[in-house]
Every structure is written in structure tokens, then in C-alpha cells.
Design a protein around this motif. Structure first.
Motif, PDB file in Angstrom:
ATOM      1  N   GLY A 171       0.791  -1.232   0.000  1.00 26.68           N
ATOM      2  CA  GLY A 171       0.000   0.000   0.000  1.00 26.68           C
ATOM      3  C   GLY A 171       0.819   1.275   0.000  1.00 26.68           C
ATOM      4  N   ARG A 174       0.246   4.692  -2.348  1.00 28.69           N
ATOM      5  CA  ARG A 174      -0.600   5.853  -2.017  1.00 28.69           C
ATOM      6  C   ARG A 174       0.059   6.767  -1.000  1.00 28.69           C
ATOM      7  NH1 ARG A 174      -3.003   1.272  -0.942  1.00 28.69           N
ATOM      8  NH2 ARG A 174      -4.258   1.432  -2.823  1.00 28.69           N
ATOM      9  N   VAL A 175       1.060   6.279  -0.284  1.00 32.32           N
ATOM     10  CA  VAL A 175       1.812   7.166   0.610  1.00 32.32           C
ATOM     11  C   VAL A 175       2.631   8.130  -0.247  1.00 32.32           C
ATOM     12  CG1 VAL A 175       3.525   7.311   2.446  1.00 32.32           C
ATOM     13  CG2 VAL A 175       1.912   5.416   2.402  1.00 32.32           C
ATOM     14  N   MET A 327      -2.769   5.611  -7.266  1.00 28.31           N
ATOM     15  CA  MET A 327      -2.542   6.378  -6.038  1.00 28.31           C
ATOM     16  C   MET A 327      -3.839   6.734  -5.349  1.00 28.31           C
ATOM     17  SD  MET A 327       0.718   8.876  -6.537  1.00 28.31           S
ATOM     18  CE  MET A 327       0.260   9.729  -8.012  1.00 28.31           C
ATOM     19  N   GLY A 328      -4.920   6.844  -6.145  1.00 30.29           N
ATOM     20  CA  GLY A 328      -6.189   7.256  -5.563  1.00 30.29           C
ATOM     21  C   GLY A 328      -7.042   6.112  -5.073  1.00 30.29           C
ATOM     22  N   LYS A 329      -6.525   4.863  -5.191  1.00 25.83           N
ATOM     23  CA  LYS A 329      -7.385   3.726  -4.851  1.00 25.83           C
ATOM     24  C   LYS A 329      -7.423   3.500  -3.352  1.00 25.83           C
ATOM     25  CE  LYS A 329      -7.219   1.050  -9.051  1.00 25.83           C
ATOM     26  NZ  LYS A 329      -6.544  -0.048  -9.702  1.00 25.83           N
ATOM     27  N   GLU A 330      -8.461   2.794  -2.921  1.00 24.72           N
ATOM     28  CA  GLU A 330      -8.624   2.448  -1.511  1.00 24.72           C
ATOM     29  C   GLU A 330      -7.600   1.406  -1.129  1.00 24.72           C
ATOM     30  OE1 GLU A 330     -11.608   4.895  -0.166  1.00 24.72           O
ATOM     31  OE2 GLU A 330     -10.539   3.418   0.998  1.00 24.72           O
ATOM     32  N   GLY A 331      -7.311   1.329   0.149  1.00 22.36           N
ATOM     33  CA  GLY A 331      -6.399   0.300   0.650  1.00 22.36           C
ATOM     34  C   GLY A 331      -7.026  -1.067   0.665  1.00 22.36           C
TER      35      GLY A 331
ATOM     36  N   LYS C  46      -9.296  12.546   0.491  1.00 25.02           N
ATOM     37  CA  LYS C  46      -8.447  12.303  -0.680  1.00 25.02           C
ATOM     38  C   LYS C  46      -8.459  13.498  -1.620  1.00 25.02           C
ATOM     39  CE  LYS C  46      -8.732   7.308  -0.949  1.00 25.02           C
ATOM     40  NZ  LYS C  46      -9.271   6.185  -1.721  1.00 25.02           N
ATOM     41  N   ILE C  51      -5.071  13.513  -3.807  1.00 23.00           N
ATOM     42  CA  ILE C  51      -4.970  12.159  -4.366  1.00 23.00           C
ATOM     43  C   ILE C  51      -6.032  11.949  -5.438  1.00 23.00           C
ATOM     44  CG2 ILE C  51      -5.135   9.709  -3.808  1.00 23.00           C
ATOM     45  CD1 ILE C  51      -4.093  10.400  -1.034  1.00 23.00           C
ATOM     46  N   LEU C  52      -7.222  12.511  -5.183  1.00 21.87           N
ATOM     47  CA  LEU C  52      -8.289  12.394  -6.176  1.00 21.87           C
ATOM     48  C   LEU C  52      -8.487  13.746  -6.861  1.00 21.87           C
ATOM     49  CD1 LEU C  52     -11.197  10.356  -4.531  1.00 21.87           C
ATOM     50  CD2 LEU C  52      -9.763   9.688  -6.438  1.00 21.87           C
ATOM     51  N   PHE C  82      -2.865   7.458   6.901  1.00 24.78           N
ATOM     52  CA  PHE C  82      -3.893   6.727   6.162  1.00 24.78           C
ATOM     53  C   PHE C  82      -4.613   5.746   7.104  1.00 24.78           C
ATOM     54  CE2 PHE C  82      -3.062   8.137   1.901  1.00 24.78           C
ATOM     55  CZ  PHE C  82      -1.743   8.529   1.921  1.00 24.78           C
ATOM     56  N   GLU C  83      -5.691   5.219   6.586  1.00 16.24           N
ATOM     57  CA  GLU C  83      -6.500   4.296   7.394  1.00 16.24           C
ATOM     58  C   GLU C  83      -5.704   3.052   7.769  1.00 16.24           C
ATOM     59  OE1 GLU C  83     -10.112   3.193   5.423  1.00 16.24           O
ATOM     60  OE2 GLU C  83     -10.827   2.017   7.123  1.00 16.24           O
ATOM     61  N   PHE C  84      -4.879   2.559   6.824  1.00 14.30           N
ATOM     62  CA  PHE C  84      -4.060   1.382   7.102  1.00 14.30           C
ATOM     63  C   PHE C  84      -2.584   1.802   7.151  1.00 14.30           C
ATOM     64  CE2 PHE C  84      -7.520  -1.467   6.732  1.00 14.30           C
ATOM     65  CZ  PHE C  84      -8.330  -1.000   5.713  1.00 14.30           C
ATOM     66  N   TYR C  86       0.572   1.882   5.872  1.00 13.95           N
ATOM     67  CA  TYR C  86       1.292   1.530   4.653  1.00 13.95           C
ATOM     68  C   TYR C  86       2.777   1.784   4.857  1.00 13.95           C
ATOM     69  CZ  TYR C  86      -3.404   1.812   2.650  1.00 13.95           C
ATOM     70  OH  TYR C  86      -4.737   1.653   2.391  1.00 13.95           O
ATOM     71  N   LEU C  87       3.520   0.678   4.989  1.00 13.24           N
ATOM     72  CA  LEU C  87       4.963   0.777   5.213  1.00 13.24           C
ATOM     73  C   LEU C  87       5.666  -0.296   4.394  1.00 13.24           C
ATOM     74  CD1 LEU C  87       4.653   0.982   9.093  1.00 13.24           C
ATOM     75  CD2 LEU C  87       5.447   2.859   7.643  1.00 13.24           C
ATOM     76  N   PHE C 100      11.078   8.024   4.003  1.00  9.79           N
ATOM     77  CA  PHE C 100       9.984   8.969   3.744  1.00  9.79           C
ATOM     78  C   PHE C 100      10.370  10.386   4.101  1.00  9.79           C
ATOM     79  CE2 PHE C 100       6.888   6.269   2.051  1.00  9.79           C
ATOM     80  CZ  PHE C 100       6.787   5.103   2.776  1.00  9.79           C
ATOM     81  N   ARG C 145       5.531   8.724  10.762  1.00  9.20           N
ATOM     82  CA  ARG C 145       5.751   9.169   9.389  1.00  9.20           C
ATOM     83  C   ARG C 145       4.946  10.439   9.097  1.00  9.20           C
ATOM     84  NH1 ARG C 145       2.814   9.168   5.621  1.00  9.20           N
ATOM     85  NH2 ARG C 145       1.406   7.530   6.333  1.00  9.20           N
TER      86      ARG C 145
END
Lengths: 331, 335, 282
Positions: A171, A174-175, A327-331, C46, C51-52, C82-84, C86-87, C100, C145
Motif C-alpha cells: 500500500g 498511495r503514501v 494512487m487514488g485507490k482504496e487500501g 483524498k 490524491i483524487l 492513512f486508514e491502514f 502503509y509501510l 519517507f 511518518r
């Protein structure tokens, strides 16, 4: 920008090291080198047909040393059934009768005439040599070119997908979307890593298998062609990774590309079998570019380079668009 | 049994497995189709001549042996001769005879042909009077095709390796392997279920592939079936190992590809190189070597002897099975 | 800091997700978006983080239109959780943070060790790969981060998700500290407690619409029953009574021997959310 690129490049190299990509590439280089030097150059050969003579009365005099005598018709039949390309001469009646298993119409004419010519002790003649390669050098160049092509199309393509799928899974793509750097650098960095890896591979492959002296003259052209192929395959792999859902789907696409894209190219490029549509096959031109570079034939067609550059630019645009979407997609 | 059915259902829904299953069958059908096509351009010679150099009669004579291409200039002719993908022989007039040119890097076959061509030209009148007996060869491409089909069968037989590996890796990815650990299922029951998945797929793929290509007498068909069963069983076991030791799908696919390359390359290279003695013994460490040898014997010979190959494959099956059980027990002890 | 007017967004022609959002976020404010899954809060975040693209309406960030604002300078001023988490699983916490942080100007970077210590990250795991971390540890590294570049604007998506109670308390404390430093926080969550304890103002969002926007206190007060529940002992028996607050002004209006407890009957944010939207937070 340079600092950001260096960070990305370092990270990508680390990912490749952790994924053992460099190890696999090194292993491939060793295996290919061993195969070419100890396998291919030894077994790839073909001699002209064997000729067997059954002449119990000794009617044929002054025959060539290349003819192998047999003592009976049964023996003649036996050797011919084991050596189906061989030609038998039955001179038991005083006049030579040629006998052999059917090959092809034109080849059979040659076989018969050749066998007959061996019954005469003609003057030794050697055809004039107009090229500079030896048979061994040709085999080395041929196989090095083919293996280099396979390595970049199959292994490199898979390599970039593996690294990118890992990042997709983690993921972290998207970072990167919220980091302060030019997003295109993410793509450029990966492409550069694989390009460098492929160039180094191509260099070593050429030097180890063709010899330093012969490689020196052809290396610049080989590297240029390698760069073109590497960029195309890296971008294609990048695009497939972003556009396809998971690695499983990618494996199917990979199978299709590796087999159906490469097979007609090899057939057309290495044999006399030429398919009418092969000129429309992009890989064919790239492979021929690589092969001509290996054989020291300069690749000077500007249309080829123009099409290659356009292809690379178009692929880059597609990859960039797909990357922004990812990049814009959900996790 | 019901569990096995759902396992098979899960595998059949996997596009990767379906593609792996169908590929050998498609190749076998293609090879069957190719057998009916005239591939004579592959075996004929190629000559290059200069425009207005040789007489029409000489050109016609050359066309008896192969195709003749006409070039406008010496440079063009030499470029065509040096073209790596063909083995063109250049022919020029030399008074009442001919002279030949080669690039110097062709196979001995073409060099010797070029060396002997002037001699054939001088004796062309005598050649017209000679009597010829041409024996019928049933399969023009038999030797080459048999190698192709043997390779295809190897891929089909060892397809079970892919099925099992993908099945187990998918279970790991979906977390189902954790669920499996708390199910009331014995270790041997689990192993047999998994082996059955790969074995069924591999056998089916190989049998269909063999049926697409071979028309064997009953006795040979039974021997072929034995080869298929033993090979598929061994492949299924190897698939278990890949599934066990792969941490992710990507890793598994890489292992599968490496195994398939080894299974295909080792028997092929040893066959082409004519490996003997200790080298051939080492080759038997790869189970597909025995399978390949058995298939070639069945394809080429009227009285095939494949007892040795069957014995080697059986040994592979037993050894891999015991090895898997030992490793599983050791892992359980040290978990 | 943030000004949004009539923000709309559709993923496809038939899938409009945001139906005209209007809100502002002041400097140094903790602003919460409270809504269930699929309400559009992540989509809104987003869009604001760039992002969007392809939104309707307009939004200003740092005084600039977001259509043109997403430059490197913009990204160097924001931090996003982010919600999850991401690393890079094959890299350690330190290596992830070093990587980062390398994209930000050096002068605004915080010390990695210091920030991990603040987040109570176990020191002996700092050099181990992320793949060996628990969920809580990964969340700590992700938070590090987001904070490492000393952002002016922080976007936090479910910050306390996956944390045990003490971890959640720690994260709230850190978010409060960031606000005291002047950082603006845009918080999206469906955790009522986070919103209640942290946010200066909360927006209820459902089906792409903001149905209520105010401070948590006022949202609850507007619908409060103004009652208290009193538990007491009388003649050896434990009893309970609910009375209106004005009645208390004259003292406890009933006989009792001992007052055990007095609780106000105040609605929770979740109660308010249900009242406004007709559905729960999960």
C-alpha cells in the motif's frame, strides 16, 4: 529533484536486493555462460549426409574416403533405417543405384547428386569465405543474443512486476501520493534500476560469451539495443502491474507475452520460415536490432529508432496515467 | 472425499491452473496439425546469385536443390550471405564451372555443400542417368516432433506441481491454512487430499495430451499410462514442497518456473548432448529425465524397454513422499 | 486553513459520492468528520490531499485553490495518516522513516528516535523489519511518518484504529500536543470517543452530505433531556429516580437516607448521529 530521485533509487535497489533479483540475474548469467561455453557450441552442428556403398564386386574405383562401405544389402538397409538422412549406393549390379529415405524433393536431388559425386575423385575445392565470423563465434553470438532477449523479456519483465506488486500489496504507493516530489520520479527511478541492471547484464553476457576482443567492437550497439528493449519491457511490466488486479492475473499475461510474443520472433529471426505479418510484430524488429548489433551489422534505420522512441514515450504516458489512478485507490 | 471435491473446485476456478492444464493439450493438437504441413522450406538450401551472371540453365540446376535469390550487386550478395539468420551459399560463374562463397560461420553441412557444389555441377549430366530408389519415411518431422511432444508431455505430467503449489499458496494468502490447523483432520489425511488434487490434474492433462498425439498399441498405452501416473504423483509431491516453503504467491510462481525449467532443460540437454555414464546418472535425480527417456522410447521404438525409467520414477515417488512426511514431523516437533 | 464550498465528486457517471459539502477549518483547529463506512469522508480527505482529482465546487487550502495547490511546497506542509499502516515490510521502522523523511526539507524534520520514543515504540524493534511488527506498532510508525515533517496541516484517518486503550490515550495526547503547537488537524473517524474528546468541531457526514456541524458539546446540548438520574438509599433499600434539573435548584425533592450517585442523562455523539441521520456509526 536529484535528492528525491536518489532516495527513490536507493529504495528500489534495496527492494531488488531483498527480492533477490540481482542474485537471480547473476545466477542466470552464470547458467547461460556455462550453457553457451560447454553446451551449445559443442552440440550445435550438422554434417553433410553419410554415404554408404555396397559394392561386392569392387566395380567402383577411385571413390572418395567419405564413403562408408557396407558388406551386405541387409547391412545397407539397417544403416539407412538408423541414419535416415544417409544415402545408400547399391553397386552390386555394376551400375550405382541410389537409395535413401524420402526427405524433401529438393534435398533429395542434392543427396543423390552428392552421393554420386563421391564416386569420383574430383579436385578438392574450398568455397571462398566472405565473412569474418567463425562457426563457433556465430553460435556464441546467436545464443548470447537469444538468451539476452529472453532474459529481458521474461526475467526482467517479471522482476519489475514482482517489485511493484509488493509495493502495491504493502500500500505504499498511495503514501507516495502525499509526499513532496515529482510523481514521475517514482516511475523513472524503477525504470532506471532495471535499465542499469539489464545494461550490466548485457555487457557481461557479451564479454563472457563472445570474448573481450570481439565484444569490444559490438558492445556499444548491443547496449543501445538492450536499452531500447529494457525500457519497453520495464514500462510494459510496470503498466501491467498497475492495470491488473493481482499477481495471479499478471502471471497469465506474462505467459502469453513470453510464449506467444517471443515464439514467432524466434522462428522468423532464426530460420527461413517467415510469416507474412512478422513485420508488424514490434518484438521482431527489436530482436533483429539486437541480433544485428551482435553480428556487427549497423542498425541505421531512422524509422526504427523513431518508432522505438515513440513507443517508449506512449508507454510512459500510459504508465503515468495508470500510476496516478492507482494512487487514488482504496487500501 | 467431499473435501477433495471442493479442493478440486477451488483449483478449477483458478485461471492460472486452467491455463496450465490446457496449454499442453493445445500444443499437442498444434503439433498434430503441423505434422500434416509441408515444411520443406526448412530443409532446402538457399543460393544467392548475381544478376546476369549465371546462365538460365545453371539457375534451373540450382533450383533443383533449393531456392535462388538474385542480387543486383556483389555487395548485396555478400550482405545476404553474411545475414546471420540464413545459411545462404553464393554462386558465381567461373568459366565453364561455378565458384561458391560462404560467410564462414555456417554449420559444416552448408560449408561442405558449398565445397562440393562445383563438383556436382561438373557431374550434372551423369546425374540425370542414375536410378533412384526413394523409400517412404512415415513421419518426415518425426525426430523433431517426438522431442517436442515429449517436452509437452513432461509439462503436462508435472502440471500437478503447479496445481498443488497454487492451491496451498492461495490457502496461505487467504488465511485458510490457519483454519486447516484447527480442523479435525490428520496430517496424512491432509497430505493425501493435497496430493490427490495435483495428481488428478496432472494425470488428466497428460492423458489428454497423449491421446491428442499418440496412437499407441494397447501394451504401449499401458506403459505410457504407468509413466504418466508415476510422474504425476511425483509432481504432486514436489508441488506440496513448493506450497509448504513459499511465503507468497510471487515466491511460489518463481519456484514453479524454476522447477519447470529444470524439469524441461535437464532431459532435453542430456538427450541432445548424448549424456552417458555418471552424467546420465546425475540427470536421473531430476524425475522428468526418466519420464522423457520413457516417452522417447515409446515414441521411437517398436519394442520399448522402459522398466528402468518406471523403477526410477517409483523410487522418486517413494523418496519424496517419505521426505515430506519426515519434514512435516520435524516441523511439528520444533514448532 | 481549509475552506470548502459545494464540493461534489463522482467516481463514475452513476456513482456520485459527495453531494455538495460546505465547511471551513480554522488554523489550529481539530476538525472531525464523523460518519459510517461509505459516507464519503475518505473521499473528501483524498480530494483535499490531492490524491483524487476531478471534483466539483471549490476548496481552498492554505489560501490556494486545491486544483492548483498540490505542488511540492503543499505536500511539504501536510502530513497524512492513512486508514491502514502503509509501510515497506522489508525495511525497519527507522529505515522507513529515513526514507519517507528524505523527501522533505531537512530543516523541518524532527528526530526519528525522539518521535518514536514519544509514540512509545519499543526500542528493540526499531531495527527489525516492519513485517515482524504488531498492528499497534505499525500504527505508531505510520503516525511517526505523518508527524516527522512537522506539518502545518495534519490529515488523520482513523488514528486510533488497531490500538489498545493505552495506545489510544497516547495518540489523543499527541494530537492535542500538535494542536497546541498550532497544527491544524483534519480528523476522519467513525470512533465517537475520538471525535468527542479531540474535536473542536465535528461534522456528521452521511451519503455524501453534511447533516450537522457544530462543537460536540453543543450538538449534545441541543438534544439534551436536562435530567439527572439519582441513586439513593432509603429505609435500607437501594432506589433510583430521574428528575428534571430545575427541580434540583431547591434541593433533592424526595426523601432519602443517603445519595449514592448522581448522573446527568446526556446523549452521546452516537445518539446524536443516529438522531440526525437515522443510522448508526458502524
Amino acid at each position: 529533484m536529484w535528492k528525491n530521485f536518489c532516495s527513490l533509487f536507493r529504495k528500489d535497489c534495496q527492494m531488488m536486493l531483498d527480492g533477490k533479483f540481482f542474485l537471480v540475474t547473476f545466477g542466470s548469467l552464470m547458467i547461460y555462460t556455462l550453457f553457451i561455453n560447454f553446451g551449445y557450441v559443442n552440440f550445435m552442428n550438422a554434417e553433410l549426409y553419410n554415404v554408404y556403398l555396397f559394392d561386392p564386386q569392387g566395380t567402383q574405383q577411385g571413390i572418395s574416403e567419405l564413403i562408408a562401405p557396407v558388406t551386405s544389402l541387409e547391412e545397407l538397409n539397417t544403416v539407412l533405417s538408423e541414419d535416415v538422412n544417409g544415402v545408400g549406393i547399391d553397386a552390386s549390379s555394376g551400375t550405382p543405384d541410389i537409395v535413401f529415405y524420402f526427405g524433401s524433393e529438393k534435398a533429395d536431388h542434392h543427396r543423390a547428386d552428392y552421393a554420386l559425386s563421391l564416386l569420383r575423385q574430383d579436385k578438392q575445392y574450398t568455397a571462398r569465405t566472405v565473412g569474418t565470423n567463425t562457426p563457433e563465434l556465430k553460435k556464441r553470438k546467436e545464443m548470447s543474443c537469444e538468451l539476452l532477449f529472453i532474459e529481458i523479456i521474461a526475467v526482467g519483465f517479471l522482476g519489475i512486476a514482482s517489485v511493484l506488486f509488493k509495493e502495491k500489496q504493502m500500500g505504499v504507493i498511495r503514501v507516495h501520493a502525499v509526499l513532496p516530489f515529482n510523481k514521475s520520479l517514482f516511475i523513472v527511478s524503477k525504470i532506471m534500476v532495471f535499465l542499469l541492471s539489464d545494461l550490466i547484464f548485457a555487457g557481461w553476457m557479451t564479454v563472457l560469451n563472445i570474448g573481450f576482443h570481439d565484444a569490444a567492437g559490438i558492445l556499444p550497439n548491443v547496449l543501445v539495443q538492450t536499452a531500447i528493449l529494457s525500457l519497453i519491457m520495464s514500462l510494459t511490466g510496470f503498466g501491467c502491474t498497475l492495470l491488473l488486479k493481482d499477481f495471479r492475473q499478471f502471471s497469465l499475461v506474462y505467459l502469453v507475452i513470453a510464449i506467444f510474443a517471443a515464439a514467432p520472433v524466434f522462428l522468423s529471426a532464426n530460420t527461413s520460415v517467415k510469416m507474412a505479418w512478422i513485420d508488424w510484430h514490434p518484438f521482431y524488429h527489436v530482436y533483429m536490432g539486437l541480433k544485428n548489433a551482435c553480428f556487427g551489422v549497423p542498425v541505421t534505420n531512422p524509422v526504427y529508432y523513431l518508432c522505438s522512441v515513440c513507443g517508449i514515450v506512449i508507454l510512459f504516458q500510459i504508465v503515468q496515467t495508470a500510476f496516478h489512478k492507482e494512487m487514488g485507490k482504496e487500501g | 472425499m467431499r473435501g477433495l471435491m471442493y479442493q478440486l473446485k477451488s483449483v478449477w476456478k483458478d485461471k492460472f491452473c486452467i491455463m496450465s492444464f490446457l496449454l499442453p493439450i493445445i500444443v499437442a493438437l498444434t503439433l498434430n496439425f503441423i505434422g500434416g504441413i509441408d515444411l520443406s522450406p526448412v530443409s532446402e538450401f538457399h543460393f544467392g546469385v548475381l544478376e546476369n551472371d549465371l546462365s538460365a540453365e545453371t539457375v534451373s540446376w540450382l533450383e533443383r536443390y533449393g531456392s535462388v535469390a538474385v542480387y543486383e550487386s556483389q555487395e548485396e550478395l555478400i550482405t545476404a550471405i553474411n545475414e546471420p539468420s540464413t545459411n545462404m551459399i553464393g554462386v558465381k560463374a567461373d568459366g565453364r564451372s561455378i565458384q561458391t562463397m560462404v560467410s564462414g560461420d555456417e554449420l559444416d553441412l552448408f560449408r561442405q555443400t558449398a565445397d562440393t557444389l562445383p563438383s556436382l555441377y561438373m557431374g550434372r549430366e551423369n546425374a540425370k542417368q542414375i536410378s533412384l530408389t526413394v523409400l517412404k519415411r512415415p513421419d518426415m518431422m518425426a525426430g523433431l516432433q517426438n522431442i517436442f511432444i515429449a517436452m509437452t508431455l513432461i509439462v503436462a505430467m508435472f502440471m500437478g506441481c503447479t496445481f498443488n503449489a497454487m492451491n496451498m499458496i492461495s490457502e496461505k494468502e487467504n488465511g485458510i491454512d490457519l483454519v486447516n490447523q484447527i480442523l479435525p483432520m490428520t496430517q496424512s489425511g491432509y497430505v493425501m487430499q493435497k496430493i490427490s488434487v495435483g495428481f488428478t490434474g496432472g494425470c488428466l492433462s497428460a492423458v489428454l495430451t497423449a491421446c491428442c498425439y499418440f496412437r499407441l498399441p494397447v501394451k504401449h498405452a499401458i506403459l505410457m499410462l504407468t509413466l504418466i501416473i508415476l510422474s504425476a504423483f511425483t509432481a504432486a509431491l514436489i508441488g506440496l514442497f513448493i506450497g509448504k516453503f513459499s511465503e507468497s504467491l510471487m515466491e511460489g510462481v518463481v519456484y514453479i518456473k524454476i522447477i519447470m525449467i529444470i524439469f524441461m532443460a535437464v532431459p532435453l540437454v542430456s538427450y541432445l548432448l548424448g549424456a552417458r555414464g555418471l552424467i546420465s546418472v546425475f540427470c536421473y535425480f531430476v524425475p522428468s529425465s526418466a519420464s522423457f527417456e520413457g516417452i522417447m522410447n515409446l515414441a521411437d521404438s517398436n519394442k520399448p524397454v522402459i522398466a528402468k525409467d518406471i523403477f526410477i520414477l517409483a523410487a522418486h515417488g517413494i523418496i519424496w513422499f517419505l521426505l515430506y512426511l519426515l519434514i512435516s514431523k520435524w516441523q511439528k516437533k520444533h514448532a | 486553513m481549509i475552506e470548502v464550498k459545494n464540493l461534489t465528486f463522482s467516481y463514475r457517471k452513476d456513482k456520485q459520492v459527495l453531494h455538495g459539502l460546505n465547511f471551513t477549518v480554522g488554523d489550529g483547529e481539530i476538525f472531525g468528520f464523523l460518519g459510517p463506512n461509505g459516507s464519503g469522508k475518505s473521499t473528501a480527505q483524498k480530494i483535499l490531499t490531492g490524491i483524487l482529482k476531478g471534483h466539483g465546487g471549490y476548496a481552498l487550502l492554505f489560501g490556494q485553490d486545491i486544483s492548483t495547490a498540490h505542488t511540492q511546497d503543499f505536500f511539504s506542509k501536510i502530513g497524512v495518516l492513512f486508514e491502514f499502516p502503509y509501510l515497506y515490510a522489508n525495511l525497519s521502522a527507522v529505515d522507513n522513516l529515513k526514507y519517507f523523511s528524505s523527501f522533505y526539507p531537512a530543516k523541518q524534520l524532527r528526530d526519528i528516535g525522539e518521535i518514536l520514543e514519544k509514540l512509545e515504540f519499543k526500542a528493540d524493534f526499531m531495527k527489525k523489519p516492519v513485517s515482524s511488527y504488531s498492528k499497534g506498532m505499525r500504527q505508531r510508525v505510520s503516525m511517526a511518518r505523518a508527524l516527522i515533517s512537522s506539518p502545518e496541516l495534519l490529515f488523520l484517518d482513523e488514528p486510533t484504529s488497531g490500538l489498545d486503550p493505552s495506545g489510544a490515550v497516547l495518540f489523543r495526547k499527541i494530537i492535542e500536543e500538535e494542536r497546541k503547537k498550532g497544527t491544524t488537524v483534519f480528523l476522519t473517524t467513525h470512533n465517537m470517543l475520538d471525535a468527542d474528546l479531540l474535536c473542536d468541531r465535528v461534522a456528521f457526514i452521511t451519503n455524501g452530505n453534511i447533516v450537522a456541524l457544530d462543537t460536540p458539546k453543543r450538538l449534545k446540548e441541543q438534544n439534551s433531556h436536562y435530567r439527572v438520574q439519582i441513586e439513593y438509599m432509603y429505609q435500607g433499600r437501594r432506589e433510583e429516580k430521574t428528575i428534571e434539573i430545575p427541580e434540583l435548584e431547591k434541593g433533592i425533592p424526595f426523601r432519602h437516607d443517603e445519595i449514592i450517585s448522581i448522573h446527568s442523562e446526556e446523549p452521546t455523539l452516537e445518539d446524536m448521529f443516529i438522531q440526525y441521520t437515522g443510522r448508526g456509526l458502524s
